[in-house]
Design a protein around this motif. Structure first.
Motif, PDB file in Angstrom:
ATOM      1  N   ILE A 206       0.868  -1.186   0.000  1.00 54.59           N
ATOM      2  CA  ILE A 206       0.000   0.000   0.000  1.00 54.59           C
ATOM      3  C   ILE A 206       0.900   1.229   0.000  1.00 54.59           C
ATOM      4  N   VAL A 207       0.634   2.158  -0.917  1.00 60.24           N
ATOM      5  CA  VAL A 207       1.402   3.410  -0.939  1.00 60.24           C
ATOM      6  C   VAL A 207       0.465   4.564  -0.616  1.00 60.24           C
ATOM      7  N   ARG A 208       0.926   5.443   0.258  1.00 59.03           N
ATOM      8  CA  ARG A 208       0.139   6.634   0.602  1.00 59.03           C
ATOM      9  C   ARG A 208       0.805   7.846  -0.024  1.00 59.03           C
ATOM     10  N   TYR A 209       0.164   8.380  -1.061  1.00 53.38           N
ATOM     11  CA  TYR A 209       0.698   9.558  -1.749  1.00 53.38           C
ATOM     12  C   TYR A 209       0.431  10.804  -0.911  1.00 53.38           C
ATOM     13  N   PHE A 210       1.442  11.664  -0.831  1.00 47.94           N
ATOM     14  CA  PHE A 210       1.224  12.995  -0.262  1.00 47.94           C
ATOM     15  C   PHE A 210       0.817  13.918  -1.419  1.00 47.94           C
ATOM     16  N   SER A 211       1.048  15.219  -1.357  1.00 45.10           N
ATOM     17  CA  SER A 211       0.460  16.116  -2.369  1.00 45.10           C
ATOM     18  C   SER A 211       1.242  16.071  -3.680  1.00 45.10           C
ATOM     19  N   VAL A 212       0.609  15.478  -4.681  1.00 41.93           N
ATOM     20  CA  VAL A 212       1.273  15.263  -5.967  1.00 41.93           C
ATOM     21  C   VAL A 212       1.192  16.528  -6.816  1.00 41.93           C
ATOM     22  N   TYR A 213       2.297  16.877  -7.452  1.00 41.64           N
ATOM     23  CA  TYR A 213       2.279  18.021  -8.375  1.00 41.64           C
ATOM     24  C   TYR A 213       3.265  17.737  -9.503  1.00 41.64           C
ATOM     25  N   GLY A 214       3.250  18.593 -10.499  1.00 40.55           N
ATOM     26  CA  GLY A 214       4.240  18.493 -11.575  1.00 40.55           C
ATOM     27  C   GLY A 214       3.579  18.414 -12.938  1.00 40.55           C
ATOM     28  N   GLU A 215       4.311  18.865 -13.953  1.00 37.33           N
ATOM     29  CA  GLU A 215       3.791  18.823 -15.325  1.00 37.33           C
ATOM     30  C   GLU A 215       3.527  17.361 -15.705  1.00 37.33           C
ATOM     31  N   PRO A 216       2.501  17.022 -16.462  1.00 34.22           N
ATOM     32  CA  PRO A 216       1.505  17.899 -17.106  1.00 34.22           C
ATOM     33  C   PRO A 216       0.190  18.016 -16.309  1.00 34.22           C
ATOM     34  N   GLN A 217       0.294  18.207 -14.993  1.00 31.70           N
ATOM     35  CA  GLN A 217      -0.922  18.349 -14.179  1.00 31.70           C
ATOM     36  C   GLN A 217      -1.698  19.576 -14.644  1.00 31.70           C
ATOM     37  N   THR A 218      -3.008  19.430 -14.706  1.00 32.47           N
ATOM     38  CA  THR A 218      -3.834  20.545 -15.152  1.00 32.47           C
ATOM     39  C   THR A 218      -5.070  20.640 -14.255  1.00 32.47           C
ATOM     40  N   ILE A 219      -5.518  21.860 -14.008  1.00 30.93           N
ATOM     41  CA  ILE A 219      -6.539  22.076 -12.979  1.00 30.93           C
ATOM     42  C   ILE A 219      -7.951  21.794 -13.489  1.00 30.93           C
ATOM     43  N   LYS A 220      -8.842  21.509 -12.540  1.00 29.27           N
ATOM     44  CA  LYS A 220     -10.266  21.292 -12.844  1.00 29.27           C
ATOM     45  C   LYS A 220     -11.072  22.361 -12.113  1.00 29.27           C
ATOM     46  N   PRO A 221     -12.167  22.851 -12.718  1.00 23.30           N
ATOM     47  CA  PRO A 221     -12.990  23.839 -12.012  1.00 23.30           C
ATOM     48  C   PRO A 221     -13.567  23.240 -10.723  1.00 23.30           C
ATOM     49  N   ALA A 233      -1.085  28.458 -12.841  1.00 22.84           N
ATOM     50  CA  ALA A 233      -2.027  28.796 -13.915  1.00 22.84           C
ATOM     51  C   ALA A 233      -2.587  30.202 -13.721  1.00 22.84           C
ATOM     52  N   ARG A 234      -2.902  30.542 -12.476  1.00 25.17           N
ATOM     53  CA  ARG A 234      -3.461  31.869 -12.203  1.00 25.17           C
ATOM     54  C   ARG A 234      -2.401  32.958 -12.392  1.00 25.17           C
ATOM     55  N   ALA A 235      -1.210  32.736 -11.866  1.00 25.95           N
ATOM     56  CA  ALA A 235      -0.134  33.727 -11.988  1.00 25.95           C
ATOM     57  C   ALA A 235       0.204  33.957 -13.464  1.00 25.95           C
ATOM     58  N   HIS A 236       0.186  32.872 -14.224  1.00 28.95           N
ATOM     59  CA  HIS A 236       0.477  32.903 -15.657  1.00 28.95           C
ATOM     60  C   HIS A 236      -0.493  33.829 -16.394  1.00 28.95           C
ATOM     61  N   LEU A 237      -1.750  33.881 -15.908  1.00 28.06           N
ATOM     62  CA  LEU A 237      -2.772  34.725 -16.538  1.00 28.06           C
ATOM     63  C   LEU A 237      -2.907  36.086 -15.844  1.00 28.06           C
ATOM     64  N   GLY A 238      -2.040  36.344 -14.857  1.00 26.50           N
ATOM     65  CA  GLY A 238      -2.103  37.617 -14.149  1.00 26.50           C
ATOM     66  C   GLY A 238      -3.222  37.708 -13.128  1.00 26.50           C
ATOM     67  N   LEU A 239      -3.784  36.570 -12.730  1.00 28.85           N
ATOM     68  CA  LEU A 239      -4.851  36.556 -11.715  1.00 28.85           C
ATOM     69  C   LEU A 239      -4.237  36.461 -10.318  1.00 28.85           C
ATOM     70  N   LEU A 357     -10.508  29.408 -17.240  1.00 24.24           N
ATOM     71  CA  LEU A 357      -9.754  30.291 -16.356  1.00 24.24           C
ATOM     72  C   LEU A 357      -9.446  31.612 -17.068  1.00 24.24           C
ATOM     73  N   ARG A 358      -9.191  31.518 -18.379  1.00 25.24           N
ATOM     74  CA  ARG A 358      -9.004  32.745 -19.193  1.00 25.24           C
ATOM     75  C   ARG A 358     -10.240  33.624 -19.139  1.00 25.24           C
ATOM     76  N   GLN A 359     -11.414  32.962 -19.157  1.00 22.31           N
ATOM     77  CA  GLN A 359     -12.676  33.725 -19.129  1.00 22.31           C
ATOM     78  C   GLN A 359     -12.819  34.460 -17.798  1.00 22.31           C
ATOM     79  N   GLU A 360     -12.341  33.822 -16.723  1.00 22.04           N
ATOM     80  CA  GLU A 360     -12.391  34.487 -15.418  1.00 22.04           C
ATOM     81  C   GLU A 360     -11.566  35.778 -15.465  1.00 22.04           C
ATOM     82  N   ARG A 361     -10.456  35.712 -16.203  1.00 17.99           N
ATOM     83  CA  ARG A 361      -9.600  36.897 -16.283  1.00 17.99           C
ATOM     84  C   ARG A 361     -10.327  38.022 -17.014  1.00 17.99           C
TER      85      ARG A 361
END
Length: 364
Positions: A206-221, A233-239, A357-361
């Motif tokens: 059994i493996v317990r993952y902690f907080s996974v990150y890294g390319e090509p992770q992409t966000i969900k609304p 993603a937010r900083a990239h769009l100036g948010l 996310l662009r639309q939010e901007r």
């Protein structure tokens, strides 16, 4: 310290990876190919828009080693497991917020789906080991009261009165205190894996993952996990970057490359038989610190303090000694390096910034 020979056992083996088209699954299958194994990815491919799988994760529904299907389809799962030497069960409704909104969906996928996989593995003669993918969410916020002496507790209270909350370190042998429907389904999956597979004598880890990150992770609304991807993603769009609860929550951020490597070591290492191991760095990082690392690449980004969402754990970090002993390995990618890699990938990959996310901007 190095057991390189262990991974060699995977060469030529057929490895079924449930959830194999996702962020982590696709990284595991790519690494398996490097090792000379034959990965088979079973996935619904419904967690993201199709372009994410194809353009970002490099997985297409027509690929020969991709089976489009559901882990609850017991006949399909039995057929695939019967032809496999190893199984990594990573498929899950893995979004904490989504599981909180729809607990029945979480139970359907993470409990009924896991039982379907376990039932197939238990009846298959060929499977050498199954790895069940769990999560640090089984620890909740930890419970330091449990093991500490009165003197230690008094000392801790004194320190916390000066420094604020001291994040707990999560040990594999501590009792679990899940604080979300998601964490609860993972705790059940751990118990059930041990129960079902020990009865038939099939090896598991059994493996317990902690907080996974890294390319090509992409966000969900509507998700508030995946803090590196969100902030970048937010900083990239100036948010502005939202620091829920001031960003005091602590996470142990593990790069997806290290997650894949640790999982495969748990699959192949003889010492991992029936073991539960954290896959984390052992470094506590506040959400605010993540924001600062992202902001170093986008200096004009504003930070906003926002309320803490319900069920968002204050968090802790991994105890890593057991992992290092069992797997003979520890994660390699530092957070600063991982954030820099993610930001570069974001800048090189226009498809990685989602339209909504662009639309939010433009609305802002």
């Amino acid at each position: 310290m190095h057991h390189h020979s262990d991974l060699g056992a995977l060469s030529g083996a057929t490895v079924l990876v449930t959830g194999g088209a996702g962020l982590i699954g696709s990284r595991i299958t790519a690494r398996l190919r490097d090792l000379g194994a034959r990965p088979v990815a079973l996935c619904t491919m419904s967690a993201y828009p199709q372009y994410v799988y194809a353009d970002l994760f490099g997985v297409r529904a027509g690929d020969p080693d991709v089976v489009l299907g559901d882990i609850r389809d017991t006949a399909l799962v039995r057929k695939l497991v019967a032809d496999s030497d190893y199984v990594i069960h990573a498929a899950a409704l893995a979004d904490v917020a989504a599981c909180t909104r729809e607990p029945l969906a979480a139970i359907d996928t993470n409990v009924a789906g896991t039982q379907s996989v376990l039932g197939a593995v238990a009846t298959a003669d060929r499977v050498r080991r199954m790895v069940f993918v769990s999560s640090a969410s089984v620890y909740g916020d930890g419970n330091p009261q449990e093991t500490a002496s009165p003197q230690l507790l008094a000392m801790r209270q004194l320190l916390e009165s000066v420094h604020g909350r001291i994040p707990p370190q999560f040990h594999e042998f501590a009792r679990r205190h899940p604080k979300s429907a998601y964490g609860n389904t993972k705790a059940w999956g751990e118990e059930q894996t041990a129960l079902v597979l020990s009865q038939v004598g099939t090896s598991y880890a059994i493996v317990r993952y902690f907080s996974v990150y890294g390319e090509p992770q992409t966000i969900k609304p509507g998700s508030h996990s995946w803090v590196v991807a969100w902030f970048a993603a937010r900083a990239h769009l100036g948010l502005p970057l939202h620091l829920n609860g001031g960003g005091r929550q602590v996470r142990d951020m593990v790069h997806v490359d290290d997650i894949a490597e640790g999982t495969l070591r748990a699959l192949a290492s003889p010492r991992a038989h029936t073991e539960t191991v954290n896959i984390g760095t052992g470094v506590p990082t506040s959400v605010r610190k993540v924001a600062q690392l992202v902001r170093a690449h986008y200096p004009k980004t504003p930070l906003l303090e926002t309320p803490l969402p319900a069920g968002d754990p204050l968090g802790g970090y991994a105890a890593t000694r057991h992992m290092e002993n069992i797997l003979g390995w520890k994660p390699k990618v530092t957070l600063a390096e991982g954030v820099a890699r993610y930001v570069k990938w974001l800048q090189d990959t226009p498809a990685a910034s989602p339209d909504w996310l662009r639309q939010e901007r433009t609305a802002a």
